[in-house]
Scaffold this active site. Structure first.
Site, PDB file in Angstrom:
ATOM      1  N   GLY A  20       0.773  -1.235   0.000  1.00  0.00           N
ATOM      2  CA  GLY A  20       0.000   0.000   0.000  1.00  0.00           C
ATOM      3  C   GLY A  20       0.803   1.284   0.000  1.00  0.00           C
ATOM      4  O   GLY A  20       0.271   2.342   0.337  1.00  0.00           O
ATOM      5  N   GLY A  22       2.179   2.600  -2.732  1.00  0.00           N
ATOM      6  CA  GLY A  22       2.052   3.280  -4.019  1.00  0.00           C
ATOM      7  C   GLY A  22       2.924   2.747  -5.133  1.00  0.00           C
ATOM      8  O   GLY A  22       3.237   3.482  -6.072  1.00  0.00           O
ATOM      9  N   LYS A  45       3.326  -7.866 -13.512  1.00  0.00           N
ATOM     10  CA  LYS A  45       2.965  -8.040 -12.099  1.00  0.00           C
ATOM     11  C   LYS A  45       2.967  -9.542 -11.860  1.00  0.00           C
ATOM     12  O   LYS A  45       1.932 -10.212 -12.004  1.00  0.00           O
ATOM     13  CB  LYS A  45       1.587  -7.421 -11.826  1.00  0.00           C
ATOM     14  CG  LYS A  45       1.088  -7.572 -10.396  1.00  0.00           C
ATOM     15  CD  LYS A  45       1.718  -6.577  -9.445  1.00  0.00           C
ATOM     16  CE  LYS A  45       1.190  -6.776  -8.024  1.00  0.00           C
ATOM     17  NZ  LYS A  45       1.661  -5.751  -7.089  1.00  0.00           N
ATOM     18  N   ASP A  59      -3.991  -4.753  -9.286  1.00  0.00           N
ATOM     19  CA  ASP A  59      -2.887  -3.890  -9.727  1.00  0.00           C
ATOM     20  C   ASP A  59      -2.666  -4.027 -11.228  1.00  0.00           C
ATOM     21  O   ASP A  59      -2.369  -3.038 -11.911  1.00  0.00           O
ATOM     22  CB  ASP A  59      -1.606  -4.252  -8.978  1.00  0.00           C
ATOM     23  CG  ASP A  59      -1.648  -3.856  -7.517  1.00  0.00           C
ATOM     24  OD1 ASP A  59      -2.515  -3.025  -7.156  1.00  0.00           O
ATOM     25  OD2 ASP A  59      -0.834  -4.369  -6.734  1.00  0.00           O
ATOM     26  N   ASP A 181       3.316  10.313  -1.539  1.00  0.00           N
ATOM     27  CA  ASP A 181       2.402  10.921  -0.577  1.00  0.00           C
ATOM     28  C   ASP A 181       1.170  10.065  -0.313  1.00  0.00           C
ATOM     29  O   ASP A 181       0.627  10.083   0.789  1.00  0.00           O
ATOM     30  CB  ASP A 181       1.945  12.301  -1.070  1.00  0.00           C
ATOM     31  CG  ASP A 181       3.008  13.366  -0.891  1.00  0.00           C
ATOM     32  OD1 ASP A 181       4.064  13.054  -0.312  1.00  0.00           O
ATOM     33  OD2 ASP A 181       2.785  14.501  -1.342  1.00  0.00           O
ATOM     34  N   PRO A 213       3.322  13.015  -5.698  1.00  0.00           N
ATOM     35  CA  PRO A 213       2.196  13.590  -4.953  1.00  0.00           C
ATOM     36  C   PRO A 213       0.944  12.732  -5.054  1.00  0.00           C
ATOM     37  O   PRO A 213       0.815  11.891  -5.943  1.00  0.00           O
ATOM     38  CB  PRO A 213       1.979  14.933  -5.660  1.00  0.00           C
ATOM     39  CG  PRO A 213       2.378  14.657  -7.073  1.00  0.00           C
ATOM     40  CD  PRO A 213       3.530  13.696  -6.987  1.00  0.00           C
ATOM     41  N   ARG A 214       0.043  12.966  -4.146  1.00  0.00           N
ATOM     42  CA  ARG A 214      -1.266  12.336  -4.252  1.00  0.00           C
ATOM     43  C   ARG A 214      -1.985  12.926  -5.459  1.00  0.00           C
ATOM     44  O   ARG A 214      -2.029  14.141  -5.631  1.00  0.00           O
ATOM     45  CB  ARG A 214      -2.080  12.592  -2.986  1.00  0.00           C
ATOM     46  CG  ARG A 214      -3.433  11.882  -3.031  1.00  0.00           C
ATOM     47  CD  ARG A 214      -4.302  12.280  -1.868  1.00  0.00           C
ATOM     48  NE  ARG A 214      -5.581  11.594  -1.951  1.00  0.00           N
ATOM     49  CZ  ARG A 214      -6.700  12.038  -1.413  1.00  0.00           C
ATOM     50  NH1 ARG A 214      -6.697  13.162  -0.729  1.00  0.00           N
ATOM     51  NH2 ARG A 214      -7.826  11.370  -1.528  1.00  0.00           N
TER      52      ARG A 214
END
Length: 248
Positions: A20, A22, A45, A59, A181, A213-214
């Site tokens: 989790g 990112g 993946k 994902d 973030d 960034p988010r």
């Protein structure tokens, strides 16, 4: 653990300090950037857990949607298990006994279709994959460098230094660290964010390549490319792939 003779792969393994943090959005962003510059880059993946293919929540499906790559999800995510467990246990619950050989072989078709692969791990580097291997063993067998994704908030220094040490112990080169973030903007003010990158560099010797960034909009290919250009030092990633292309 039995050694596996994997065919050389040109690519980067995107791993994280935890689940989790990112990895998926960073993997998609770098892949989108590489493709925008003309490199036929793909995504892989190898194993994912926690949702079924077709749900839109995996994902693999997020990677394909964000990069615009035309593949079936099962082609880039050959081992998908619904149970929200570590890969070893999720596979066993589904009646599957994983081997390192199977995992490595599952990526061979992709290596033939793409010039380079961005490979996203599951969880962190000490996640159990088989009865006698961890994610770090898998990365080591692929013989490619790692890109480390870490959260940008309090606690990340400890997690990042430990992860880097674990990778180095297995001789895995690390391109650098990208801080993410994530959902940080919804959390209380975190004064550590302004100094975490500097301290990670000071104590690990690794380069922090930026702070992702988010995203407040959908993670389209265009949005991701724009974000990489604004926030990430992209050159070391590109150089690492160029060195591999030259056989370095």
């Amino acid at each position: 653990m039995n050694k596996v003779k994997a065919e050389p792969i040109r690519g980067l393994f995107v791993t994280g300090t935890d689940t989790g943090v990112g990895k998926t959005v960073v993997t998609a962003a770098i892949t989108a950037m590489l493709r925008a510059e003309g490199l036929n880059a793909g995504v892989w993946k190898p194993i994912q857990t926690g949702a079924p293919l077709g749900s839109g929540l995996t994902d693999a499906e997020r990677l394909l949607k964000s990069t615009g790559i035309n593949e079936q999800p099962e082609a880039i995510a050959p081992f998908t298990f619904e149970a929200p467990l570590t890969p070893l246990l999720a596979a066993k619950q589904a009646g599957v006994t994983l081997t390192l050989e199977q995992l490595i072989a599952s990526g061979e078709p992709l290596t033939k279709r793409y010039e380079a692969l961005l490979i996203e791990g599951a969880g962190g580097v000490a996640v159990p994959l088989t009865d006698d291997t961890l994610m770090a063993d898998f990365i080591s067998e692929l013989r490619i460098p790692a890109l480390l994704v870490a959260r940008s908030s309090l606690g990340t220094i400890n997690h990042t230094l430990l992860t880097a040490s674990f990778l180095r112990h297995r001789g895995i080169p690390i391109i650098g660290v990208i801080l993410n973030d994530g959902e940080l903007t919804e959390l209380p003010e975190d004064p550590s964010v302004s100094t975490n990158a500097q301290l990670i560099e000071q104590y690990s010797g690794l380069k922090v390549l930026g702070r992702f960034p988010r995203l407040h909009t959908e993670a389209t290919s265009e949005t991701l490319i724009h974000t990489v250009r604004k926030t990430i030092q992209y050159a070391p990633i590109k150089e690492a792939l160029a060195v591999q292309a030259m056989g370095g």
